[in-house]
Design a protein around this motif. Structure first.
Motif, PDB file in Angstrom:
ATOM      1  N   VAL A   1       0.842  -1.200   0.000  1.00  0.00           N
ATOM      2  CA  VAL A   1       0.000   0.000   0.000  1.00  0.00           C
ATOM      3  C   VAL A   1       0.874   1.247   0.000  1.00  0.00           C
TER       4      VAL A   1
ATOM      5  N   ILE B   1      -4.660   4.959  -1.399  1.00  0.00           N
ATOM      6  CA  ILE B   1      -5.352   3.872  -0.695  1.00  0.00           C
ATOM      7  C   ILE B   1      -5.307   4.179   0.794  1.00  0.00           C
TER       8      ILE B   1
ATOM      9  N   ILE C   1      -9.474  -3.353  -2.317  1.00  0.00           N
ATOM     10  CA  ILE C   1      -8.351  -2.549  -2.796  1.00  0.00           C
ATOM     11  C   ILE C   1      -8.203  -2.644  -4.320  1.00  0.00           C
TER      12      ILE C   1
END
Length: 841
Positions: A737, A756, A778
């Protein structure tokens, strides 16, 4: 042991004749019945291995795939071996048939005693060099039988996954036909008869009512599908496979129940692999008489020839054997989803219809989605299971209070009535089953009631609910020995119940200061950064922090904006009433904001001059999704702190519909949340921007490190690089991430607003939770950010990797497990430099 491959050459005159006669055309089962070929079809398929190829039969076994080379550098047919025989008499019998069919071929002694019994062959288009390069074979392989080494097969499996997948990838798409027939006036097609349904299609002449029946029967190729509809019962009964070429010497059933109209016999198309549907579909009710399908059926009728049905949606008279257009096949799959399994049984990778864009009608929506649902990898029973789970859990909760003479509330009573209705609707069936299998009775209840409560407990167990149905409860329900609470009038209490205090958020003091100064704020940032969570947590803390005020639930309200949300919903609307005399009156109805503001104003006036008025907080979730200028209307002016009631520049606004004067009280505070992935704050109306203060909510992966006790970034890097560590996948996810957000920030059309958020990985307790978060949250978010541009997702965000997570060719997210996810995240870990990451990350 996994199946192997046999590469068979059918290029010499003898081999070509053997293929044409034994593999493609096939042999009547009765002609070789003494050898007991492993098939229940009328026609069976065999291959006699050439003598000169010197093949070791021990290296061939049932389940292996035979690929037939027919020249032109292509393998053109494939079949699976069902049994291997070494029988001189059988081989001689088959080889004699080859000689009789092709006397110009070489003598049959060129064929060995090795006989391979085969499934119905399917046509393929496979370049020979694709296999030969992989197997390390030279040109001689095109002239003899080859059994590749196991290592070569492993390489092939590594590329395709399975031999079935290889055949599917190279399978020539088949055609689909429909046979309309009857059992009542064609007894020879009934079960157990010589020519039962699904064993063959035949005609006594070349035409019926001017339709070229013989020509239609000539169209199918071996491996094509045939669907069967019974005209007498209107059932869509089953599906079979074309197993041979058309035969023109057909004499009909041996019992004489069918007599050909033409001299010398009729025309017969052998079929095999018949599968009858367990519960045949009523073709009229499901499709032709279903109004939902009529627009689609009309479109198909206007585009294609050789119709199965007419303009009135009736089966065409005399259309005995019809080719089915692909558009109509999708509708057949919609009414019988199990048909898709038969399509895949012949290695046909039928793709769903082209993606839809927009629907105009409910019926159009329903029909189109029905055609697509059978193609989902999720399956078709999940929603029913989820629905059943919820119903069982709800009913079980209400059952907990059921006992003789119990007093139930209205909700419990309604649920119990549903259970009772279920029992009485099926009492006759329950009684019959109880008698059939000899079920006894429990205490005072009947046999049927006994069976019912046990079946209900089974449902509870499958749903993971503690079984609480028993003989006492079913007896109470059926005999209605319970009472229902009398309804009470719910009088709203202004103060509501106590508002539960919560811990002050990290930015609590700063938020409180900005709200006191301006009256309203907007929390903005990417999805998953805790905007709404923080707003609610802050409100619970701040409202309970006020001295001398016992916070209550009526001090906090939440509303969500959306594109259709209006001024009438938010501030003030009109309701229309008709009097007995027929005249129309209009009444003003306060919207959620005006009603809440009036509540705050009453509390403000009640507090008096000597004590601080209770605070009221309105949270507007997704504030940027509405037309803000239109929704707020004149309230834009009233929002400013100095223009509120008792303010330095107190300003009275006139409400649009009622014309009433209104002042906004100073004890009312607004907190909006704004998802910058949807809209930049730069696009917010300037007048509203001036009246709100904005607080940024960037991703804070530090909170995840603290939540999961992973330490600093160096510790995270160490854990991510240790596959045996229990938190390895979580640490890999944090790093991924972090790296993805770096790449997102560097793209001009993405930027900070589309990062994110950290909250996606909160409350993940297992690796399965992590996999689900990536697959269902995601990755779809990244797909949305880049508008489904998979090439950019691959090159920009995954730098050419990511094949474990995405099917780049089909442009869709794959199904993957924790192992594949870990492999996909390894490149991010390799690129990560813990010294660059700060405590703010």
């Amino acid at each position: 042991m996994p199946p192997g491959i046999v590469l068979a050459s059918a290029t010499s005159p003898t081999e070509q004749a053997a293929f044409d006669e034994l593999v493609h055309r096939g042999v009547e089962y009765d002609a070789v019945a003494d050898f007991h070929p492993p098939s229940s079809d009328r026609v069976v398929h065999a291959w006699t291995v050439p003598e000169n190829d010197d093949v070791d039969p021990t290296r061939i076994s049932a389940g292996d795939i035979v690929l037939f080379y027919r020249g032109s550098n292509r393998y053109k047919w494939a079949a699976q071996i069902t049994r291997v025989d070494q029988d001189p008499d059988l081989a001689h019998d088959l080889n004699t048939r080859v000689d009789d069919a092709a006397p110009a071929a070489h003598p049959h002694d060129e064929l060995s005693n090795i006989v391979l019994w085969l499934t119905i062959p399917v046509p393929i288009e496979l370049q020979s060099f694709e296999l030969h390069d992989l197997f390390g074979l030279d040109q001689k392989a095109l002239t003899r039988t080859i059994i590749p080494h196991t290592d070569a097969i492993d390489e092939l499996l590594e590329e395709y996954g399975s031999l079935e997948s290889m055949l599917t990838a190279h399978r020539e798409p088949p055609s689909v036909f429909v046979e309309k027939t009857s059992l009542s006036d064609k007894p020879y097609k009934q079960s157990g008869q010589e020519l039962e349904l699904g064993s063959g299609a035949f005609s006594s002449s070349e035409s019926i009512d001017g339709r070229d029946i013989y020509g239609t029967l000539r169209e199918p190729e071996v491996g094509d599908l045939v669907l069967h509809i019974l005209t007498d019962t209107r059932e869509f009964r089953g599906v079979s496979i074309v197993t041979s070429t058309l035969r023109d010497d057909f004499q009909g059933p041996s019992d004489g129940s069918w007599t050909p109209n033409t001299e010398g016999g009729g025309y017969f198309l052998p079929l095999g692999g018949y599968r009858a549907f367990e519960n045949p579909v009523d073709f009229d009710d499901a499709l032709l008489d279903n109004d939902d399908y009529h627009p689609r059926l009309k479109e198909i009728y206007e585009v294609h020839d050789g119709h199965l049905y007419d303009q009135n949606f009736e089966l065409v008279q005399g259309g005995y054997f019809t080719k089915l257009p692909i558009d109509l096949l999708y509708l057949f799959i919609a009414i019988e989803p199990r048909l898709l399994a038969d399509i895949r049984r012949v290695y046909w990778d039928l793709q769903p219809p082209e993606p839809a864009d927009q629907y105009k009608k409910v019926s159009e929506t329903v029909v189109d989605i029905r055609t697509r649902l059978p193609f989902t990898s999720t399956g078709l029973d999940w929603f029913q299971e989820a629905f059943t789970q919820t119903i069982i859990e709800t009913l079980s909760e209400s059952l907990a209070g059921v006992e003789p003479n119990a007093e139930l509330d209205r909700t419990q009573a309604v649920h119990c009535e549903l259970i009772t209705q279920l029992y009485f609707a099926n009492e006759e069936t329950l009684t019959a089953i109880a008698e059939e299998v000899g079920i006894g009775a429990t205490n005072r209840i009947s046999h049927a009631e006994t069976l019912f409560f046990v079946l209900f407990r089974e449902l509870q167990s499958r749903a993971g609910v503690n079984p609480n149905m028993n003989q006492v409860k079913i007896d109470t329900l059926v005999s209605e020995t319970y009472t229902v609470e009398a309804p009470t009038l719910d009088v709203p209490v202004d103060e509501g119940g106590p508002l539960k205090p919560r811990e002050k958020p990290e930015e609590g003091d700063e938020i409180a200061r900005q709200l006191v100064n301006s009256g309203q704020m907007v929390f903005y940032g990417p999805p998953g950064t805790g905007k709404t969570y923080t707003a609610k947590r802050f409100a619970h803390w701040w409202l309970n922090e006020q001295d001398g005020v016992d916070a209550h639930t009526s001090q906090l309200e939440t509303v969500t904006f959306h594109p259709s949300f209006t001024y009438e919903d938010f501030v003030e609307g009109l309701s229309v009433d008709t009097t007995e005399e027929g005249s129309v009156t209009y009444d003003e109805q306060p919207g959620v904001f005006l009603e809440f503001a009036n509540e705050a104003k009453r509390a403000y006036h009640a507090a008096g001059d000597d004590e601080e008025a209770p605070r009221y907080v309105l949270i507007i979730d997704e504030i940027n999704r509405g037309n803000l200028a239109q929704i707020f209307g004149e309230m834009i002016t009233a929002l400013e702190s100095d223009k509120r009631l008792d303010g330095e520049n107190e300003t009275e606004v006139s409400l649009a519909h009622s014309g009433s004067a209104f002042h906004l009280p100073p004890n009312l505070y607004l907190i909006g949340t704004m998802n910058t992935a949807d809209r930049s704050i730069a696009l917010v109306d300037a007048a509203l921007r001036r009246r709100f203060r904005f607080l940024s909510f960037p991703p804070k992966l530090r909170l995840l490190r603290e939540e999961h006790k992973l330490g600093d970034w160096t510790d995270v890097d160490r854990i991510a690089s240790a596959p045996s560590h229990s938190d390895s996948l979580l640490a890999q996810s944090l790093i991924a991430v972090y790296e993805l957000n770096k790449r997102i920030r560097s793209e001009h059309d993405l930027g900070r607003g589309k990062q994110i958020g950290h909250s996606f990985l909160f409350n993940v307790d297992t690796d399965t939770d992590i996999v689900d978060t990536w697959r269902f949250e995601i990755l779809p978010l990244l797909e949305e950010y880049l508008f489904g541009q998979y090439s950019r997702i691959r090159e920009v965000l995954f730098v050419g990797d990511g094949e474990m997570l995405f099917d780049w060719e089909r442009e869709q997210i794959k199904s993957f497990d924790d192992g594949k996810l870990s492999t996909a995240l390894e490149p991010f870990v390799a690129e990560f430099n813990s010294s660059e990451a700060t405590d703010d990350d």
